[in-house]
Write a protein that holds these residues in place. Structure first.
Motif, PDB file in Angstrom:
ATOM      1  N   SER A  51       0.821  -1.213   0.000  1.00 35.86           N
ATOM      2  CA  SER A  51       0.000   0.000   0.000  1.00 35.86           C
ATOM      3  C   SER A  51       0.852   1.260   0.000  1.00 35.86           C
ATOM      4  O   SER A  51       2.060   1.241   0.327  1.00 35.86           O
ATOM      5  CB  SER A  51      -0.976  -0.031   1.184  1.00 35.86           C
ATOM      6  N   LEU A  52       0.244   2.358  -0.391  1.00 32.88           N
ATOM      7  CA  LEU A  52       0.884   3.678  -0.360  1.00 32.88           C
ATOM      8  C   LEU A  52      -0.204   4.674   0.028  1.00 32.88           C
ATOM      9  O   LEU A  52      -1.304   4.622  -0.532  1.00 32.88           O
ATOM     10  CB  LEU A  52       1.438   4.027  -1.746  1.00 32.88           C
ATOM     11  N   HIS A  53       0.096   5.539   0.992  1.00 35.82           N
ATOM     12  CA  HIS A  53      -0.865   6.587   1.367  1.00 35.82           C
ATOM     13  C   HIS A  53      -0.283   7.941   1.015  1.00 35.82           C
ATOM     14  O   HIS A  53       0.880   8.215   1.311  1.00 35.82           O
ATOM     15  CB  HIS A  53      -1.155   6.543   2.875  1.00 35.82           C
ATOM     16  N   SER A  54      -1.084   8.768   0.376  1.00 35.53           N
ATOM     17  CA  SER A  54      -0.601  10.113   0.063  1.00 35.53           C
ATOM     18  C   SER A  54      -1.772  11.083  -0.057  1.00 35.53           C
ATOM     19  O   SER A  54      -2.603  10.957  -0.953  1.00 35.53           O
ATOM     20  CB  SER A  54       0.186  10.097  -1.242  1.00 35.53           C
ATOM     21  N   TYR A  55      -1.832  12.010   0.864  1.00 37.74           N
ATOM     22  CA  TYR A  55      -2.883  13.032   0.830  1.00 37.74           C
ATOM     23  C   TYR A  55      -2.325  14.321   0.232  1.00 37.74           C
ATOM     24  O   TYR A  55      -1.124  14.583   0.333  1.00 37.74           O
ATOM     25  CB  TYR A  55      -3.393  13.303   2.253  1.00 37.74           C
ATOM     26  N   THR A  56      -3.214  15.104  -0.369  1.00 35.40           N
ATOM     27  CA  THR A  56      -2.823  16.425  -0.856  1.00 35.40           C
ATOM     28  C   THR A  56      -3.081  17.424   0.265  1.00 35.40           C
ATOM     29  O   THR A  56      -4.229  17.703   0.616  1.00 35.40           O
ATOM     30  CB  THR A  56      -3.632  16.791  -2.116  1.00 35.40           C
ATOM     31  N   VAL A  57      -1.981  17.895   0.853  1.00 33.61           N
ATOM     32  CA  VAL A  57      -2.052  18.831   1.989  1.00 33.61           C
ATOM     33  C   VAL A  57      -1.099  19.980   1.645  1.00 33.61           C
ATOM     34  O   VAL A  57       0.040  20.016   2.114  1.00 33.61           O
ATOM     35  CB  VAL A  57      -1.610  18.126   3.306  1.00 33.61           C
ATOM     36  N   PRO A  58      -1.551  20.918   0.812  1.00 34.99           N
ATOM     37  CA  PRO A  58      -0.607  21.873   0.210  1.00 34.99           C
ATOM     38  C   PRO A  58       0.191  22.716   1.191  1.00 34.99           C
ATOM     39  O   PRO A  58       1.321  23.074   0.913  1.00 34.99           O
ATOM     40  CB  PRO A  58      -1.489  22.767  -0.660  1.00 34.99           C
ATOM     41  N   ASN A  59      -0.370  23.008   2.370  1.00 34.96           N
ATOM     42  CA  ASN A  59       0.376  23.832   3.331  1.00 34.96           C
ATOM     43  C   ASN A  59       1.026  22.982   4.420  1.00 34.96           C
ATOM     44  O   ASN A  59       1.471  23.517   5.426  1.00 34.96           O
ATOM     45  CB  ASN A  59      -0.554  24.860   3.998  1.00 34.96           C
ATOM     46  N   GLY A  60       1.040  21.667   4.267  1.00 32.62           N
ATOM     47  CA  GLY A  60       1.605  20.785   5.291  1.00 32.62           C
ATOM     48  C   GLY A  60       0.607  20.549   6.415  1.00 32.62           C
ATOM     49  O   GLY A  60      -0.502  21.082   6.421  1.00 32.62           O
ATOM     50  N   TRP A  61       1.041  19.710   7.392  1.00 25.81           N
ATOM     51  CA  TRP A  61       0.161  19.338   8.509  1.00 25.81           C
ATOM     52  C   TRP A  61       0.199  20.375   9.611  1.00 25.81           C
ATOM     53  O   TRP A  61       1.261  20.890   9.889  1.00 25.81           O
ATOM     54  CB  TRP A  61       0.563  17.960   9.052  1.00 25.81           C
ATOM     55  N   PRO A  62      -0.849  20.696  10.322  1.00 25.66           N
ATOM     56  CA  PRO A  62      -2.205  20.223  10.079  1.00 25.66           C
ATOM     57  C   PRO A  62      -2.803  20.899   8.841  1.00 25.66           C
ATOM     58  O   PRO A  62      -2.443  22.038   8.514  1.00 25.66           O
ATOM     59  CB  PRO A  62      -2.968  20.654  11.337  1.00 25.66           C
ATOM     60  N   PRO A  63      -3.727  20.201   8.172  1.00 28.15           N
ATOM     61  CA  PRO A  63      -4.287  20.737   6.931  1.00 28.15           C
ATOM     62  C   PRO A  63      -4.964  22.082   7.161  1.00 28.15           C
ATOM     63  O   PRO A  63      -5.693  22.253   8.134  1.00 28.15           O
ATOM     64  CB  PRO A  63      -5.322  19.681   6.518  1.00 28.15           C
TER      65      PRO A  63
END
Ligand code: AHR
Length: 524
Positions: free
Chosen positions: A268-280
């Motif tokens: 598996s691979l997980h990848s979210y689009t979080v343009p400003n980094g965490w926290p979203p």
């Protein structure tokens, strides 16, 4: 006089140019060429026990005034059936590594209330358990992707769960399933062995996880007699959620030297689009074009991420036996103001629809290795297909992208040559256009075109060879603004509209609107 005429024609020419001058993209598609199959499992979904994803989104209970079948809401089932969802990953996510399946079977009144400590510490009635999930799968016509608990469970607990679900012989667990209303064994097509074991799944090292993986793979099996051989249940190992490749190295190296006793089918691979980094922090409503551009730029990183992981997989598995399974992806925005932050509620806009099309196209271009993907998440959570509020339901722009992409399920990839060109917004450079083509089982050619430019229409000048076509028809999805959304009050702001075009002498000409997703078929 000549000077006057020249001046007049020059003025007319200027007047003829629309306020937003059009760009042209030249595409070339040779339908006689083909690549890998675009596995329908790339269009999978993810339904975690999180916020209102399951409870209220799917499960309202048999006594609810909301129309339902055995507790599962009918409106949601009808909408999902239309998407031909190939598989649904459940019960998590982080929740999977705290889930003890026995609490979710048997008469509802006897099920214990527990705490969902993964997501907000709310009380979980356990009313939506294994048999309800399987009923939901049967109602929407999909295949279960069950994630077993590696973090706080045991191999024995997971093995008994598989036996409960899949045993055909009259074992005690099969009899218990029969007593719970289901004598036939269920088919479990896919099993995930843990979730994000490098983080919420137990903060394990890669080597520790690999030792767990071997044990779970060996002892947790599907015993349904109809799921043997080529029809066997796919076992998916935890993979990375980051660009670094050490985790992938560890799992693939172990797999390369595995003996008869264990095996896997996917990583598996997980990848979210979080343009400003965490926290979203990107808003999901009322945002500017700069947010749009930044988000799309960020989502395009998926291609590089896949390449990095694939390079390691190719080293250990040049025959591409192990699939790369992107079983969590999508836009992760800031929580909708006023919502419980642990419930990951966000609106879904035209921007998210375009983001979905870009990712689906990337997956299709990697289809020889990427054979499954699950957008996060199906209902009321993150980049959802559907939003509900009590008896109300609305279909999101992302839902419509999935609907428009139906012809690409199990179609054969056909390469498209094009220069993506560039568009500049707020200091960000994006490709102006993206495109995908594929041939379905009947030989029909389908083309998808995404115009990323938020301001200008795009003229498509496509050379089509290898197939004879006289016209093209399909649907296009756009709206007045990049942050246009569908709401319960106004549900049809972002919905597909019909589009058609002429094909003459092998040339397809059509104009696609700014910020749009278009899918067309070539017709004889
Ligand atoms: O989708 C929400 C969460 O994101 C999942 O539970 C977890 O696997 C990931 O970190």
């Amino acid at each position: 006089m000549r000077g006057f005429l020249f001046g007049l024609s020059f003025m007319l020419a200027i007047l003829a140019v629309p306020a937003t001058a059009q760009e042209t993209a030249h595409l070339s598609v040779d339908a006689s060429k083909s690549g890998a199959k675009i596995d329908r499992n790339l269009f999978g979904q993810f339904a975690e026990n999180l916020g209102h994803g399951l409870y209220e989104g799917i499960w309202v209970g048999p006594g609810s005034s909301i129309p339902n079948t055995r507790g599962i809401r009918n409106d949601v089932v009808t909408a999902l059936k239309a998407l031909k969802v190939p598989n649904v990953r459940w019960p998590g996510g982080c929740f999977a590594d705290q889930y003890h399946w026995r609490k979710g079977i048997g008469p509802a009144a006897q099920r214990p209330a527990t705490l969902n400590s993964a997501w907000g510490g709310v009380v979980d009635t356990n009313s939506f358990g294994t048999d309800e999930f399987m009923d939901f799968m049967q109602q929407i016509g999909s295949q279960p992707y069950v994630s077993v608990n590696v973090g706080s469970g045991t191999p024995q607990e997971a093995s008994e769960w598989m036996e409960y679900m899949t045993a055909a012989q009259p074992t005690a667990l099969a009899k218990e399933r029969t007593a719970n209303g289901h004598s036939d064994p269920y088919k479990v097509g896919i099993m995930g062995i843990g979730n994000e074991s490098w983080s919420c799944g137990g903060d394990m090292t890669a080597d520790y996880y690999v030792s767990q993986l071997k044990i779970y793979s060996r002892f947790v099996d599907n015993v349904n007699p109809s799921q043997k051989g080529s029809n066997h249940m796919l076992k998916i190992a935890v993979g990375p959620g980051f660009p670094e490749t050490e985790w992938t190295e560890a799992v693939m190296k172990a797999w390369k030297s595995h003996d008869w006793s264990w095996d896997i089918d996917g990583l598996s691979l997980h990848s979210y689009t979080v343009p400003n980094g965490w926290p979203p922090s990107t808003p999901s409503v009322d945002f500017a074009i700069a947010d749009y551009a930044k988000t799309l730029k960020s989502t395009l990183f998926m291609d590089e991420l896949l390449r990095k992981q694939e390079a390691v997989m190719d080293k250990y598995d040049p025959d591409k036996k192990i699939a790369l399974v992107v079983d969590e992806w999508g836009a992760w925005h800031a929580p909708l103001p006023g919502s419980n932050p642990s419930f990951l509620v966000q609106q879904n806009s035209l921007r998210d629809a375009i983001l979905a099309s870009l990712n689906l196209n990337i997956f299709a271009r990697h289809a020889d290795r990427v054979r499954m993907a699950n957008i996060a998440q199906m209902i009321n959570v993150l980049q959802a297909m559907i939003l509900t509020d009590k008896e109300k339901m609305v279909l999101t722009p992302t839902y419509y992208v999935y609907k428009m992409y139906l012809p690409f399920q199990d179609a054969n990839f056909v390469p498209v040559d094009f220069d993506p060109s560039t568009v500049h917004r707020d200091g960000i450079t994006l490709p102006r256009v993206d495109a995908l083509a594929a041939k379905d089982s009947s030989g029909k050619l389908w083309i998808e075109i995404t115009n990323l430019d938020p301001g200008k229409p795009l003229e498509i000048d496509a050379e089509i060879t290898g197939i004879s076509a006289r016209s093209a028809r399909g649907e296009t999805l756009t709206a007045s603004a990049v942050d246009s959304v569908n709401t319960f009050a106004v549900p049809n702001t972002v919905v597909p509209k019909s589009i058609s075009a002429i094909v003459k002498d092998g040339k397809l000409s059509l104009t696609v609107e700014p910020k749009s997703v278009t899918v067309i078929s070539l017709e004889p």
